[in-house]
Design a protein around this motif. Structure first.
Motif, PDB file in Angstrom:
ATOM      1  N   ASP A   1     -35.154 -13.220  -3.891  1.00 47.67           N
ATOM      2  CA  ASP A   1     -35.692 -11.895  -4.192  1.00 47.67           C
ATOM      3  C   ASP A   1     -35.804 -11.692  -5.711  1.00 47.67           C
ATOM      4  OD1 ASP A   1     -36.701  -9.376  -3.790  1.00 47.67           O
ATOM      5  OD2 ASP A   1     -34.742  -8.422  -3.614  1.00 47.67           O
ATOM      6  N   ILE A   2     -36.480 -12.633  -6.387  1.00 54.43           N
ATOM      7  CA  ILE A   2     -36.759 -12.525  -7.811  1.00 54.43           C
ATOM      8  C   ILE A   2     -38.180 -13.013  -8.055  1.00 54.43           C
ATOM      9  CG2 ILE A   2     -34.397 -12.782  -8.663  1.00 54.43           C
ATOM     10  CD1 ILE A   2     -35.003 -15.746  -9.120  1.00 54.43           C
ATOM     11  N   GLU A   3     -38.715 -12.710  -9.225  1.00 57.52           N
ATOM     12  CA  GLU A   3     -40.045 -13.159  -9.594  1.00 57.52           C
ATOM     13  C   GLU A   3     -39.966 -14.013 -10.853  1.00 57.52           C
ATOM     14  OE1 GLU A   3     -42.620  -9.813  -9.991  1.00 57.52           O
ATOM     15  OE2 GLU A   3     -42.364  -9.164  -7.900  1.00 57.52           O
ATOM     16  N   ASP A   4     -40.969 -14.850 -11.051  1.00 65.23           N
ATOM     17  CA  ASP A   4     -41.001 -15.628 -12.285  1.00 65.23           C
ATOM     18  C   ASP A   4     -41.467 -14.743 -13.436  1.00 65.23           C
ATOM     19  OD1 ASP A   4     -44.207 -16.819 -12.801  1.00 65.23           O
ATOM     20  OD2 ASP A   4     -43.679 -15.752 -10.958  1.00 65.23           O
ATOM     21  N   LEU A   5     -41.184 -15.176 -14.649  1.00 65.76           N
ATOM     22  CA  LEU A   5     -41.512 -14.408 -15.850  1.00 65.76           C
ATOM     23  C   LEU A   5     -42.745 -15.022 -16.508  1.00 65.76           C
ATOM     24  CD1 LEU A   5     -37.878 -14.016 -17.208  1.00 65.76           C
ATOM     25  CD2 LEU A   5     -39.176 -12.414 -15.791  1.00 65.76           C
ATOM     26  N   GLY A   6     -43.886 -14.527 -16.110  1.00 63.73           N
ATOM     27  CA  GLY A   6     -45.141 -15.098 -16.574  1.00 63.73           C
ATOM     28  C   GLY A   6     -45.316 -15.049 -18.078  1.00 63.73           C
ATOM     29  N   ALA A   7     -44.711 -14.045 -18.753  1.00 61.99           N
ATOM     30  CA  ALA A   7     -44.885 -13.890 -20.198  1.00 61.99           C
ATOM     31  C   ALA A   7     -44.347 -15.078 -20.977  1.00 61.99           C
ATOM     32  CB  ALA A   7     -44.196 -12.607 -20.666  1.00 61.99           C
ATOM     33  N   LEU A   8     -43.433 -15.831 -20.364  1.00 62.63           N
ATOM     34  CA  LEU A   8     -42.827 -16.958 -21.058  1.00 62.63           C
ATOM     35  C   LEU A   8     -43.575 -18.266 -20.832  1.00 62.63           C
ATOM     36  CD1 LEU A   8     -39.015 -16.298 -20.486  1.00 62.63           C
ATOM     37  CD2 LEU A   8     -40.290 -16.072 -22.608  1.00 62.63           C
ATOM     38  N   ALA A   9     -44.596 -18.231 -20.001  1.00 60.59           N
ATOM     39  CA  ALA A   9     -45.284 -19.470 -19.637  1.00 60.59           C
ATOM     40  C   ALA A   9     -45.925 -20.149 -20.842  1.00 60.59           C
ATOM     41  CB  ALA A   9     -46.332 -19.187 -18.570  1.00 60.59           C
ATOM     42  N   THR A  10     -46.349 -19.357 -21.827  1.00 62.33           N
ATOM     43  CA  THR A  10     -47.030 -19.928 -22.989  1.00 62.33           C
ATOM     44  C   THR A  10     -46.105 -20.110 -24.185  1.00 62.33           C
ATOM     45  OG1 THR A  10     -47.717 -17.715 -23.734  1.00 62.33           O
ATOM     46  CG2 THR A  10     -49.230 -18.906 -22.281  1.00 62.33           C
ATOM     47  N   ILE A  11     -44.822 -19.789 -24.026  1.00 61.35           N
ATOM     48  CA  ILE A  11     -43.863 -19.936 -25.129  1.00 61.35           C
ATOM     49  C   ILE A  11     -43.131 -21.259 -24.958  1.00 61.35           C
ATOM     50  CG2 ILE A  11     -41.871 -18.948 -26.302  1.00 61.35           C
ATOM     51  CD1 ILE A  11     -44.319 -17.224 -26.552  1.00 61.35           C
ATOM     52  N   GLY A  12     -43.491 -22.232 -25.750  1.00 65.78           N
ATOM     53  CA  GLY A  12     -42.885 -23.553 -25.630  1.00 65.78           C
ATOM     54  C   GLY A  12     -41.582 -23.663 -26.394  1.00 65.78           C
ATOM     55  N   THR A  13     -40.632 -24.404 -25.835  1.00 66.92           N
ATOM     56  CA  THR A  13     -39.358 -24.679 -26.509  1.00 66.92           C
ATOM     57  C   THR A  13     -39.467 -26.007 -27.254  1.00 66.92           C
ATOM     58  OG1 THR A  13     -38.092 -23.488 -24.833  1.00 66.92           O
ATOM     59  CG2 THR A  13     -36.897 -25.096 -26.154  1.00 66.92           C
ATOM     60  N   LYS A  14     -39.018 -26.003 -28.497  1.00 64.41           N
ATOM     61  CA  LYS A  14     -39.110 -27.223 -29.296  1.00 64.41           C
ATOM     62  C   LYS A  14     -37.877 -27.358 -30.181  1.00 64.41           C
ATOM     63  CE  LYS A  14     -42.987 -25.792 -31.127  1.00 64.41           C
ATOM     64  NZ  LYS A  14     -44.219 -25.714 -31.968  1.00 64.41           N
ATOM     65  N   THR A  15     -37.654 -28.562 -30.678  1.00 65.03           N
ATOM     66  CA  THR A  15     -36.580 -28.821 -31.630  1.00 65.03           C
ATOM     67  C   THR A  15     -37.200 -29.033 -33.006  1.00 65.03           C
ATOM     68  OG1 THR A  15     -35.172 -29.825 -29.936  1.00 65.03           O
ATOM     69  CG2 THR A  15     -34.662 -30.339 -32.225  1.00 65.03           C
ATOM     70  N   LEU A  16     -36.690 -28.282 -33.997  1.00 64.98           N
ATOM     71  CA  LEU A  16     -37.281 -28.300 -35.329  1.00 64.98           C
ATOM     72  C   LEU A  16     -36.209 -28.389 -36.404  1.00 64.98           C
ATOM     73  CD1 LEU A  16     -39.881 -25.407 -34.923  1.00 64.98           C
ATOM     74  CD2 LEU A  16     -40.445 -27.830 -35.191  1.00 64.98           C
ATOM     75  N   PRO A  17     -36.544 -28.972 -37.537  1.00 68.31           N
ATOM     76  CA  PRO A  17     -35.636 -28.902 -38.680  1.00 68.31           C
ATOM     77  C   PRO A  17     -35.820 -27.563 -39.392  1.00 68.31           C
ATOM     78  CG  PRO A  17     -37.592 -30.121 -39.295  1.00 68.31           C
ATOM     79  CD  PRO A  17     -37.748 -29.767 -37.828  1.00 68.31           C
ATOM     80  N   CYS A  18     -34.836 -27.167 -40.154  1.00 71.17           N
ATOM     81  CA  CYS A  18     -34.934 -25.942 -40.950  1.00 71.17           C
ATOM     82  C   CYS A  18     -33.954 -26.054 -42.109  1.00 71.17           C
ATOM     83  CB  CYS A  18     -34.643 -24.693 -40.113  1.00 71.17           C
ATOM     84  SG  CYS A  18     -32.982 -24.660 -39.395  1.00 71.17           S
ATOM     85  N   ARG A  19     -34.130 -25.213 -43.105  1.00 70.30           N
ATOM     86  CA  ARG A  19     -33.196 -25.154 -44.221  1.00 70.30           C
ATOM     87  C   ARG A  19     -32.707 -23.728 -44.404  1.00 70.30           C
ATOM     88  NH1 ARG A  19     -32.680 -29.701 -47.219  1.00 70.30           N
ATOM     89  NH2 ARG A  19     -34.303 -31.299 -46.955  1.00 70.30           N
ATOM     90  N   ILE A  20     -31.492 -23.582 -44.874  1.00 71.01           N
ATOM     91  CA  ILE A  20     -30.962 -22.251 -45.157  1.00 71.01           C
ATOM     92  C   ILE A  20     -31.680 -21.694 -46.378  1.00 71.01           C
ATOM     93  CG2 ILE A  20     -28.932 -20.939 -45.856  1.00 71.01           C
ATOM     94  CD1 ILE A  20     -27.206 -22.893 -44.327  1.00 71.01           C
ATOM     95  N   ALA A  21     -32.345 -20.555 -46.199  1.00 70.80           N
ATOM     96  CA  ALA A  21     -33.027 -19.894 -47.314  1.00 70.80           C
ATOM     97  C   ALA A  21     -32.065 -18.994 -48.077  1.00 70.80           C
ATOM     98  CB  ALA A  21     -34.215 -19.089 -46.804  1.00 70.80           C
ATOM     99  N   SER A  22     -31.186 -18.282 -47.328  1.00 71.37           N
ATOM    100  CA  SER A  22     -30.230 -17.395 -47.983  1.00 71.37           C
ATOM    101  C   SER A  22     -29.084 -17.073 -47.047  1.00 71.37           C
ATOM    102  CB  SER A  22     -30.906 -16.094 -48.430  1.00 71.37           C
ATOM    103  OG  SER A  22     -31.374 -15.359 -47.317  1.00 71.37           O
ATOM    104  N   LEU A  23     -27.966 -16.672 -47.647  1.00 65.06           N
ATOM    105  CA  LEU A  23     -26.768 -16.240 -46.932  1.00 65.06           C
ATOM    106  C   LEU A  23     -26.318 -14.920 -47.541  1.00 65.06           C
ATOM    107  CD1 LEU A  23     -25.016 -19.698 -47.115  1.00 65.06           C
ATOM    108  CD2 LEU A  23     -25.737 -18.650 -44.965  1.00 65.06           C
ATOM    109  N   GLU A  24     -26.099 -13.912 -46.689  1.00 71.74           N
ATOM    110  CA  GLU A  24     -25.696 -12.593 -47.184  1.00 71.74           C
ATOM    111  C   GLU A  24     -24.589 -12.040 -46.301  1.00 71.74           C
ATOM    112  OE1 GLU A  24     -27.511  -8.058 -47.712  1.00 71.74           O
ATOM    113  OE2 GLU A  24     -28.846  -9.733 -47.213  1.00 71.74           O
ATOM    114  N   ARG A  25     -23.468 -11.699 -46.902  1.00 72.57           N
ATOM    115  CA  ARG A  25     -22.352 -11.133 -46.147  1.00 72.57           C
ATOM    116  C   ARG A  25     -22.657  -9.652 -45.867  1.00 72.57           C
ATOM    117  NH1 ARG A  25     -16.765 -12.931 -45.572  1.00 72.57           N
ATOM    118  NH2 ARG A  25     -17.482 -14.845 -46.591  1.00 72.57           N
TER     119      ARG A  25
END
Length: 331
Positions: free
Chosen positions: A86-110
């Motif tokens: 008794d649930i439905e699929d979430l069509g809005a997520l069908a076009t949102i792909g999951t990927k693994t990416l590199p990134c760098r810290i731009a800033s750190l703020e306490r």
């Protein structure tokens, strides 16, 4: 053996033995409601209306009365026969792909003694898209992996904002609060999760957050002005809770969206606190809302989201209009 799973909206997919119902759906490019995928958060809860399933891993967040009523966690169960859910699929997520990416810290703020704002810079060609409310998994030094909600505007390319809470003895906390520095190279996977704004046209949108659960709410608030007029909610309210005033670590929350009604709530404020007290869901109910016209999104500890769901649905909120992202702690 292959079983056929049928959803409430008549979408179907196949599931092999030994594979969770949730993973089988994802393999078939159907996204079901889910969160941690470990049986702990309860985000993938579904009611079985026909068929049988078996446990693959402990359903930590499923209560005995729910299990007796036919509820399962799709991340923790395999199909042993054809199933109807008794649930439905979430069509809005069908076009949102999951990927693994590199990134760098731009800033750190306490932002507070125990909260760090981390801004990540993505590669110029990253093409990273997400829905406001989703999260990412960060892999830090030594391969330690942790999940963090995205606080930034989904329409702001090239960077991601996170709010990181310090956890005593936590491996990633030690990194963020003591060792991390701008330009550090990290890796992340995302976007993840099914916590995002659904159809809120004409409804009274209510956001309930505790602690760093404010992060995905900020992303949602930034998305609202970009909705077409016919898609916008009738009103927007944000209830942000903490124990002490310093837990509400952002001073500009009330300005984050046009017409936003912001209600700060403290559970342990002293005599000088003149605002709302107690739990965010109780503060919301004290304003005597017509719950039949509301859509509620909650983010924070699992105790808060579970309590809010039970309290508000019992008070008249349609169950399908309560959406939650429960933080499952790890060190």
């Amino acid at each position: 053996m292959t079983a056929t799973i049928t959803l409430a909206n008549q979408r179907t997919f196949l599931a092999e033995r030994g594979i969770s119902v949730l993973d089988a759906a994802l393999t078939s490019h159907l996204v079901l409601e889910h969160g941690c995928r470990t049986g702990r958060c309860g985000g993938c809860k579904a009611q079985v209306t026909a068929g049988e399933s078996a446990v693959l891993r402990e359903e930590v967040s499923l209560q005995p009365d729910e299990a007796a009523a036919g509820w399962i966690l799709t991340c923790a169960r395999e199909a042993v026969s054809d199933l109807a859910l008794d649930i439905e699929d979430l069509g809005a997520l069908a076009t949102i792909g999951t990927k693994t990416l590199p990134c760098r810290i731009a800033s750190l703020e306490r932002l507070a003694p125990d909260v760090m704002k981390v801004t990540l810079r993505l590669p110029p060609n990253a093409c990273f898209n997400f829905l406001a409310g989703q999260y990412i998994d960060i892999t830090g030094p030594g391969g330690v992996k942790r999940s963090y909600s995205i606080a930034s505007d989904a329409r702001q390319p090239g960077q991601i904002e996170l709010h990181v809470r310090a956890v005593e003895g936590g491996a990633m906390s030690r990194y963020w609060f003591h060792d991390a520095k701008p330009n550090d190279l990290l890796r992340f996977r995302g976007p993840l999760g099914t916590f995002f704004l659904r159809d809120v046209a004409g409804l009274h949108l209510v956001l309930l957050a505790t602690g760093t659960g404010i992060a995905p709410m900020l992303s949602m608030l930034s998305a609202l002005p970009h909705l077409a007029l016919a898609e916008r909610p009738a009103s927007v309210s944000l209830y942000w809770g903490g124990r002490q005033p310093q837990d509400l670590y952002l001073a500009d929350v009330a300005q984050r969206a046009p017409g936003l009604r912001y209600v700060p709530v403290l559970s342990r404020g002293d005599a000088s606190w003149a605002g709302e007290r107690g739990h965010v869901q109780q503060a919301f109910l004290r304003f005597a809302p017509n719950l039949a016209t509301c859509a509620v999104y909650a983010c924070g500890s699992q105790a808060m989201t579970d309590s809010a769901r039970a309290t508000l649905v019992a008070a008249g909120l349609p169950a399908k209009r309560f959406h939650a992202d429960a933080f499952v702690s790890s060190n």
